[in-house]
Design a protein around this motif. Structure first.
Motif, PDB file in Angstrom:
ATOM      1  N   LYS A 149      38.301  48.731  50.059  1.00 29.92           N
ATOM      2  CA  LYS A 149      37.422  47.576  49.929  1.00 29.92           C
ATOM      3  C   LYS A 149      38.116  46.243  50.234  1.00 29.92           C
ATOM      4  CE  LYS A 149      34.282  45.652  46.531  1.00 29.92           C
ATOM      5  NZ  LYS A 149      33.964  45.533  45.119  1.00 29.92           N
ATOM      6  N   ASP A 150      37.382  45.363  50.925  1.00 26.63           N
ATOM      7  CA  ASP A 150      37.846  43.989  51.083  1.00 26.63           C
ATOM      8  C   ASP A 150      37.530  43.239  49.795  1.00 26.63           C
ATOM      9  OD1 ASP A 150      38.714  44.444  53.606  1.00 26.63           O
ATOM     10  OD2 ASP A 150      37.202  43.225  54.621  1.00 26.63           O
ATOM     11  N   ILE A 151      38.540  42.657  49.195  1.00 24.29           N
ATOM     12  CA  ILE A 151      38.341  41.946  47.935  1.00 24.29           C
ATOM     13  C   ILE A 151      37.881  40.526  48.215  1.00 24.29           C
ATOM     14  CG2 ILE A 151      39.486  41.116  45.820  1.00 24.29           C
ATOM     15  CD1 ILE A 151      39.091  44.193  45.983  1.00 24.29           C
ATOM     16  N   ARG A 152      36.773  40.162  47.588  1.00 26.12           N
ATOM     17  CA  ARG A 152      36.168  38.845  47.807  1.00 26.12           C
ATOM     18  C   ARG A 152      37.080  37.733  47.288  1.00 26.12           C
ATOM     19  NH1 ARG A 152      30.491  37.444  45.019  1.00 26.12           N
ATOM     20  NH2 ARG A 152      31.902  37.009  43.323  1.00 26.12           N
ATOM     21  N   ALA A 153      37.132  36.650  48.027  1.00 25.57           N
ATOM     22  CA  ALA A 153      37.996  35.525  47.613  1.00 25.57           C
ATOM     23  C   ALA A 153      37.395  34.810  46.418  1.00 25.57           C
ATOM     24  CB  ALA A 153      38.158  34.559  48.771  1.00 25.57           C
ATOM     25  N   LEU A 201      53.417  44.129  35.108  1.00 27.30           N
ATOM     26  CA  LEU A 201      52.844  44.816  36.271  1.00 27.30           C
ATOM     27  C   LEU A 201      53.916  45.035  37.345  1.00 27.30           C
ATOM     28  CD1 LEU A 201      49.363  43.044  36.684  1.00 27.30           C
ATOM     29  CD2 LEU A 201      49.723  45.434  36.104  1.00 27.30           C
ATOM     30  N   TYR A 203      42.978  35.949  33.211  1.00 28.06           N
ATOM     31  CA  TYR A 203      42.080  36.514  32.209  1.00 28.06           C
ATOM     32  C   TYR A 203      41.895  35.489  31.098  1.00 28.06           C
ATOM     33  CZ  TYR A 203      42.998  40.654  34.910  1.00 28.06           C
ATOM     34  OH  TYR A 203      43.087  41.537  35.956  1.00 28.06           O
ATOM     35  N   LEU A 229      54.389  44.004  48.062  1.00 29.30           N
ATOM     36  CA  LEU A 229      54.007  43.163  46.921  1.00 29.30           C
ATOM     37  C   LEU A 229      55.124  43.046  45.875  1.00 29.30           C
ATOM     38  CD1 LEU A 229      50.258  44.228  46.539  1.00 29.30           C
ATOM     39  CD2 LEU A 229      51.154  42.075  47.434  1.00 29.30           C
ATOM     40  N   LEU A 248      44.754  42.444  50.552  1.00 30.88           N
ATOM     41  CA  LEU A 248      43.496  42.250  49.830  1.00 30.88           C
ATOM     42  C   LEU A 248      42.307  42.598  50.707  1.00 30.88           C
ATOM     43  CD1 LEU A 248      44.302  38.892  48.007  1.00 30.88           C
ATOM     44  CD2 LEU A 248      43.852  41.074  46.893  1.00 30.88           C
ATOM     45  N   ILE A 249      42.460  42.388  52.011  1.00 30.69           N
ATOM     46  CA  ILE A 249      41.414  42.781  52.960  1.00 30.69           C
ATOM     47  C   ILE A 249      42.055  43.550  54.104  1.00 30.69           C
ATOM     48  CG2 ILE A 249      39.828  40.878  52.410  1.00 30.69           C
ATOM     49  CD1 ILE A 249      40.827  39.387  54.825  1.00 30.69           C
ATOM     50  N   ARG A 250      41.240  44.335  54.805  1.00 29.96           N
ATOM     51  CA  ARG A 250      41.761  45.171  55.890  1.00 29.96           C
ATOM     52  C   ARG A 250      41.503  44.489  57.225  1.00 29.96           C
ATOM     53  NH1 ARG A 250      42.198  50.706  54.398  1.00 29.96           N
ATOM     54  NH2 ARG A 250      41.304  51.447  56.340  1.00 29.96           N
ATOM     55  N   ARG A 252      45.326  36.962  53.171  1.00 29.00           N
ATOM     56  CA  ARG A 252      44.719  38.089  52.444  1.00 29.00           C
ATOM     57  C   ARG A 252      44.996  39.416  53.150  1.00 29.00           C
ATOM     58  NH1 ARG A 252      41.448  36.380  48.531  1.00 29.00           N
ATOM     59  NH2 ARG A 252      40.010  38.137  48.570  1.00 29.00           N
ATOM     60  N   TYR A 273      52.936  35.364  45.212  1.00 31.56           N
ATOM     61  CA  TYR A 273      51.754  34.776  45.852  1.00 31.56           C
ATOM     62  C   TYR A 273      51.097  33.762  44.932  1.00 31.56           C
ATOM     63  CZ  TYR A 273      46.858  34.534  47.409  1.00 31.56           C
ATOM     64  OH  TYR A 273      45.615  34.097  47.786  1.00 31.56           O
ATOM     65  N   LEU A 304      48.616  40.363  52.335  1.00 31.25           N
ATOM     66  CA  LEU A 304      48.776  40.831  50.951  1.00 31.25           C
ATOM     67  C   LEU A 304      47.987  42.112  50.675  1.00 31.25           C
ATOM     68  CD1 LEU A 304      48.417  37.350  49.255  1.00 31.25           C
ATOM     69  CD2 LEU A 304      50.499  38.715  49.334  1.00 31.25           C
ATOM     70  N   GLU A 326      36.366  42.207  37.845  1.00 33.19           N
ATOM     71  CA  GLU A 326      37.574  41.511  38.332  1.00 33.19           C
ATOM     72  C   GLU A 326      37.215  40.529  39.448  1.00 33.19           C
ATOM     73  OE1 GLU A 326      40.666  41.735  37.244  1.00 33.19           O
ATOM     74  OE2 GLU A 326      40.600  43.492  35.944  1.00 33.19           O
ATOM     75  N   ALA A 348      43.230  32.175  39.159  1.00 24.12           N
ATOM     76  CA  ALA A 348      42.357  32.569  38.046  1.00 24.12           C
ATOM     77  C   ALA A 348      43.077  33.621  37.200  1.00 24.12           C
ATOM     78  CB  ALA A 348      41.050  33.127  38.589  1.00 24.12           C
ATOM     79  N   ASP A 392      35.049  37.591  37.876  1.00 23.66           N
ATOM     80  CA  ASP A 392      35.878  36.617  37.147  1.00 23.66           C
ATOM     81  C   ASP A 392      37.009  36.060  38.014  1.00 23.66           C
ATOM     82  OD1 ASP A 392      34.261  37.254  35.043  1.00 23.66           O
ATOM     83  OD2 ASP A 392      35.658  38.700  34.167  1.00 23.66           O
ATOM     84  N   ARG A 393      37.047  36.468  39.256  1.00 20.21           N
ATOM     85  CA  ARG A 393      38.042  36.016  40.235  1.00 20.21           C
ATOM     86  C   ARG A 393      39.469  36.388  39.844  1.00 20.21           C
ATOM     87  NH1 ARG A 393      35.236  32.228  43.445  1.00 20.21           N
ATOM     88  NH2 ARG A 393      37.164  31.480  44.340  1.00 20.21           N
ATOM     89  N   THR A 394      39.620  37.436  39.032  1.00 18.64           N
ATOM     90  CA  THR A 394      40.951  37.883  38.628  1.00 18.64           C
ATOM     91  C   THR A 394      41.461  39.008  39.533  1.00 18.64           C
ATOM     92  OG1 THR A 394      39.832  39.252  36.993  1.00 18.64           O
ATOM     93  CG2 THR A 394      40.849  37.230  36.196  1.00 18.64           C
ATOM     94  N   ALA A 395      40.578  39.521  40.422  1.00 17.85           N
ATOM     95  CA  ALA A 395      40.983  40.632  41.302  1.00 17.85           C
ATOM     96  C   ALA A 395      42.169  40.218  42.173  1.00 17.85           C
ATOM     97  CB  ALA A 395      39.810  41.063  42.172  1.00 17.85           C
ATOM     98  N   GLU A 396      42.122  38.967  42.653  1.00 23.21           N
ATOM     99  CA  GLU A 396      43.181  38.474  43.528  1.00 23.21           C
ATOM    100  C   GLU A 396      44.521  38.457  42.778  1.00 23.21           C
ATOM    101  OE1 GLU A 396      42.582  34.483  44.996  1.00 23.21           O
ATOM    102  OE2 GLU A 396      43.061  35.177  47.010  1.00 23.21           O
ATOM    103  N   PHE A 397      44.481  38.060  41.516  1.00 24.28           N
ATOM    104  CA  PHE A 397      45.691  38.049  40.689  1.00 24.28           C
ATOM    105  C   PHE A 397      46.201  39.477  40.489  1.00 24.28           C
ATOM    106  CE2 PHE A 397      47.462  38.544  36.379  1.00 24.28           C
ATOM    107  CZ  PHE A 397      48.562  37.707  36.471  1.00 24.28           C
ATOM    108  N   LEU A 398      45.307  40.357  40.077  1.00 24.05           N
ATOM    109  CA  LEU A 398      45.710  41.727  39.754  1.00 24.05           C
ATOM    110  C   LEU A 398      46.225  42.473  40.987  1.00 24.05           C
ATOM    111  CD1 LEU A 398      45.772  44.103  37.749  1.00 24.05           C
ATOM    112  CD2 LEU A 398      43.398  44.575  38.358  1.00 24.05           C
ATOM    113  N   LEU A 399      45.486  42.367  42.093  1.00 26.90           N
ATOM    114  CA  LEU A 399      45.783  43.206  43.255  1.00 26.90           C
ATOM    115  C   LEU A 399      46.888  42.647  44.153  1.00 26.90           C
ATOM    116  CD1 LEU A 399      42.137  44.291  44.123  1.00 26.90           C
ATOM    117  CD2 LEU A 399      43.866  45.571  42.872  1.00 26.90           C
ATOM    118  N   THR A 400      47.463  41.504  43.772  1.00 25.80           N
ATOM    119  CA  THR A 400      48.636  41.043  44.523  1.00 25.80           C
ATOM    120  C   THR A 400      49.913  41.369  43.748  1.00 25.80           C
ATOM    121  OG1 THR A 400      48.232  38.825  43.643  1.00 25.80           O
ATOM    122  CG2 THR A 400      47.494  39.255  45.878  1.00 25.80           C
TER     123      THR A 400
END
Lengths: 291, 262
Positions: free
Chosen positions: B258-262, A103, A88, A75, A52-54, A47, A80, A50, B98, A86, B101-109
């Protein structure tokens, strides 16, 4: 250039440890295994790579770029696959894959169709109605369809049946032969042993060993299996004793003559000596580091 | 713009339902106006005799017997509260949804910057609010013309602009809150909209609570006040716009870190 390189990479969630002082090095073009049990810090590492976290401190570079400052550029080159993919809920498989491609500002329809055929994935199904395994397939296609330079795969085979697993690894090998790097995080040690050139072992947030898989398995220990024996010989260097029906097996590190002398006093029908498999190696490092 | 259009498509059904319900309720209110005009004089007397209750809903400020006054009250009830709830739900779910619904990981990668994600989601929220208000305004104008009322374009524009700004403020503030949440927020969104509505009622009831008008967008967006005063009151609008800007600023500031939650 390294595909992935971290130096002193550390992440704390408040006061909780994520990873500590991680020095990881993955060469371009190799299939690298990242081994560790749940909670060891594998996903935390991924993470950070990628964006997602710092990170709390340290350095993380992916394909020569800074994981925080050049995140978008990284990216673009990365595919990944998360442990739990998950999507939509209202989308169909084809729409989800098309959204992913858009995207990335790429037209990946042809490659997506080809991959879906190989993985037996129906593009018209709604993602919300898919089983765990089929959702995973969508994740695989989304990670592969744009033909990235680096694949970061987190527990990629969970939920996949053996035939699909085989097809998936065949795809990875093809991509690796084309020059791509594969970073494979898993606790299924047999896959690491079978497919990876090098591996890193993570324990409690720390990288305890990183080497060629061949060297990792060459720990000097042998697995000794005695058929028809009920107890191992009394000898230093014996560990991980397992009784399986009439067979008793253990790992032995030490001089061979001492083992032979100790076995002479035991009664058994048959004996086999093998190199330890990667599970043995993993336990070896875990026990060694833990003690 | 991929994410922007994705957001619009994803919420199309929700937008259609909210728009249809609000437009239909307002249309019914307009269509029954001719039958109510005969009773309006009596109702006007009734409302003026209800003291605090009428004041709470600003019904003492307008002429209930004339269409603009009647429409302002109905608009306040339907578009004011309904639109506020809609905007609150959109705003609070925009970023937090996001992760829920756990889609943040998909979107932000994907190679999309966090700032771009925030911007596209914000524009999508505002576009949905704009679409709802445009449709509701058009339906209302056609309804008014259909029952033979003349439509004061300037006054109607100011009324609808007021409600659009109200919804924008609520959406932007909760959009900012959404950046800090990792899931849910539905109750928080609806609760915030209701509390802001209640603040305006309190401020109308007692001068001791008059300061609440600076906190709630219902003070400047109330159709009855716009009809009575002829326009949106700037002294309440300016703080509202500042709150909205603060919400947007907080979203950009925090979501990028922000740290995105898994």
């Amino acid at each position: 250039m390294k595909a992935i390189e971290t130096k002193g990479l550390t992440k704390y969630y408040g006061r909780t440890r994520g990873i500590e002082e991680l020095d990881l090095s993955v060469e371009e073009g190799e299939i690298f295994g990242f081994i560790g049990p749940n909670g060891a810090g594998k996903s935390t590492t991924i993470r950070i790579l990628l964006g997602l976290i710092r990170k709390t401190r340290g350095e993380a570079r992916v394909l020569g770029m800074d994981a925080e400052k050049e995140k978008e550029a990284i990216l673009r080159e990365v595919g990944y696959l998360p442990a739990e993919a998950a999507f939509y809920a209202g989308m169909r498989v084809g729409e989800a894959l098309d959204f992913s491609a858009r995207l990335r500002k790429k037209d990946c329809r042809e490659e997506a169709r080809r991959l879906c055929e190989r993985l037996s994935l129906d593009l018209t199904r709604k993602v919300g109605e898919l089983s765990l395994g089929n959702r995973k397939k969508v994740g695989i296609v989304a990670a592969l369809q744009h033909k990235p330079r680096l694949y970061i795969l987190d527990e990629p085979t969970s939920g996949l049946d053996p035939l699909v697993q085989r097809e998936f690894f065949s795809l990875l090998r093809e991509r690796s032969e084309e020059g791509a790097t594969v970073f494979l995080s898993s606790h299924v040690l047999s896959e690491i042993g079978r497919y990876c050139r090098r591996a890193g072992i993570l324990r409690d947030g720390k990288l305890i060993r990183q080497d060629f898989v061949d060297k990792l398995t060459g720990t000097g220990a042998k697995r000794v299996t005695l058929h028809g024996a009920s107890a191992p010989p009394a000898l230093p260097g014996i560990r991980d004793v397992r009784q399986n029906g009439a067979s008793l097996s253990f790992l032995y590190s030490g001089r061979a003559d001492a083992l032979v002398a100790a076995l002479a006093g035991l009664s058994f029908d048959d004996i086999t000596l093998t190199d330890p498999d990667i599970e043995d190696v993993f336990l070896h490092y875990y026990e060694k580091e833990g003690s | 713009m991929t994410l922007f259009f994705h957001e619009i498509r994803r919420d199309a059904a929700k937008l259609a339902v909210w728009t249809a319900v609000i437009a239909a309720l307002l249309l019914v209110s307009i269509v029954i106006y001719p039958q109510m005009t005969a009773e309006m004089a009596e109702m006007g007397d009734l409302f003026s005799g209800m003291g605090g209750f009428s004041a709470a809903f600003n019904m003492d400020k307008i002429n209930f017997g004339e269409f603009p006054g009647y429409f302002a009250v109905e608009c306040g009830n339907v578009l004011g509260l309904g639109g506020a709830f809609f905007a609150a739900l959109l705003g609070v779910a925009a970023l937090a949804g996001e992760e829920r619904d756990r889609t943040a990981e998909f979107l932000l990668t994907h190679p999309v910057s966090r700032a771009s994600v925030v911007a596209q989601k914000l524009f999508a929220v505002l576009a949905k609010i704009l679409i709802l208000n445009l449709v509701v305004a058009l339906v209302s104008v056609f309804g008014a013309l259909a029952i033979g009322e003349t439509v004061d374009a300037g006054l109607f524009s100011r009324i609808f602009l007021g409600y659009f700004l109200l919804q924008t403020q609520i959406a932007c503030v909760l959009f900012g809150v959404s950046a800090f949440l990792s899931g849910g927020g539905l109750g928080l969104g609806l609760g915030t909209a209701f509390v802001l509505y209640f603040f305006n009622i309190l401020a109308n009831l007692t001068d001791d609570a008059a300061f609440l008008r600076y906190l709630t967008p219902f003070s400047y967006a109330d159709g009855t006040v716009i009809v009575a005063a002829g326009g949106i009151e700037g002294k309440y609008l300016v703080p509202g716009l500042l709150f909205a800007a603060a919400g947007v600023g907080a979203a950009f500031f925090w979501y990028r870190r922000k740290d995105i939650r898994a």
